[in-house]
Scaffold this active site. Structure first.
Site, mmCIF file in Angstrom:
data_model
loop_
_atom_site.group_PDB
_atom_site.id
_atom_site.type_symbol
_atom_site.label_atom_id
_atom_site.label_comp_id
_atom_site.label_asym_id
_atom_site.label_seq_id
_atom_site.Cartn_x
_atom_site.Cartn_y
_atom_site.Cartn_z
ATOM 1 N N GLY A 49 19.000 -16.375 -2.819
ATOM 2 C CA GLY A 49 18.004 -17.077 -2.014
ATOM 3 C C GLY A 49 16.626 -16.474 -2.184
ATOM 4 O O GLY A 49 16.259 -16.007 -3.261
ATOM 5 N N ALA A 50 15.846 -16.475 -1.117
ATOM 6 C CA ALA A 50 14.458 -16.003 -1.181
ATOM 7 C C ALA A 50 14.356 -14.572 -1.693
ATOM 8 O O ALA A 50 13.391 -14.219 -2.381
ATOM 9 C CB ALA A 50 13.813 -16.115 0.201
ATOM 10 N N SER A 64 21.364 -13.908 0.851
ATOM 11 C CA SER A 64 22.257 -12.773 1.059
ATOM 12 C C SER A 64 22.161 -11.849 -0.142
ATOM 13 O O SER A 64 21.364 -12.057 -1.046
ATOM 14 C CB SER A 64 23.713 -13.223 1.233
ATOM 15 O OG SER A 64 24.143 -13.907 0.066
ATOM 16 N N TYR A 113 22.010 -9.968 4.571
ATOM 17 C CA TYR A 113 23.385 -9.685 4.925
ATOM 18 C C TYR A 113 24.230 -9.691 3.653
ATOM 19 O O TYR A 113 23.840 -10.248 2.630
ATOM 20 C CB TYR A 113 23.916 -10.695 5.951
ATOM 21 C CG TYR A 113 23.966 -12.116 5.429
ATOM 22 C CD1 TYR A 113 25.141 -12.621 4.873
ATOM 23 C CD2 TYR A 113 22.854 -12.937 5.480
ATOM 24 C CE1 TYR A 113 25.180 -13.916 4.378
ATOM 25 C CE2 TYR A 113 22.886 -14.225 4.999
ATOM 26 C CZ TYR A 113 24.056 -14.713 4.440
ATOM 27 O OH TYR A 113 24.104 -15.978 3.948
#
Length: 127
Positions: free
Chosen positions: A73-74, A25, A58
């Site tokens: 995250g990624a 996110s 998001y």
């Protein structure tokens, strides 16, 4: 028919963190979210002015007034702290609405504090 248009953007925000370990996110200062009419969990596109990458994710709200812009995250692999990003939210609308719609732009300073809020104005080509 629905068209997909720019709803609003946070322009030239400074990335404060990149957290590879957090589930994906983007965390955005909730004051900036409110100013840009971006809701929790809303899909956004993030453009990194430093390296040209574009990604979609998001939004989760960050602490109000903190200035936080953290890719999680990624997505954390595509930014570095201090990179400059543009965060854009889109909306679907009918052509009649789209012809008069003016996207909202939240301009921020180097600490991600609001400098100016304005609407993008275009000459209406349909009149």
């Amino acid at each position: 028919m629905l068209l997909n248009l720019l709803k609003s953007k946070i322009h030239c925000a400074v990335v404060t963190e990149a957290n590879l370990q957090y589930m994906g996110s983007i965390t955005i200062d909730s004051d900036l979210m409110k100013a840009a009419h971006i809701l929790p969990n809303e899909r956004v596109q993030v453009v990194n002015n430093n390296n040209g990458t574009r990604l979609e994710t998001y939004v989760i709200p960050g602490k109000a007034g903190s200035g936080v812009i953290c890719l999680n995250g990624a997505a954390a692999r595509l930014v570095q702290p201090n990179d400059i990003v543009i965060i854009m939210a889109y909306v679907f609308m009918h052509q009649e609405e789209a012809e008069v719609y003016q996207p909202l732009v939240v301009m921020v300073d180097a600490k991600n504090k609001i400098k100016e809020i304005r609407y993008i104005e275009y000459e209406n080509q349909y009149n």
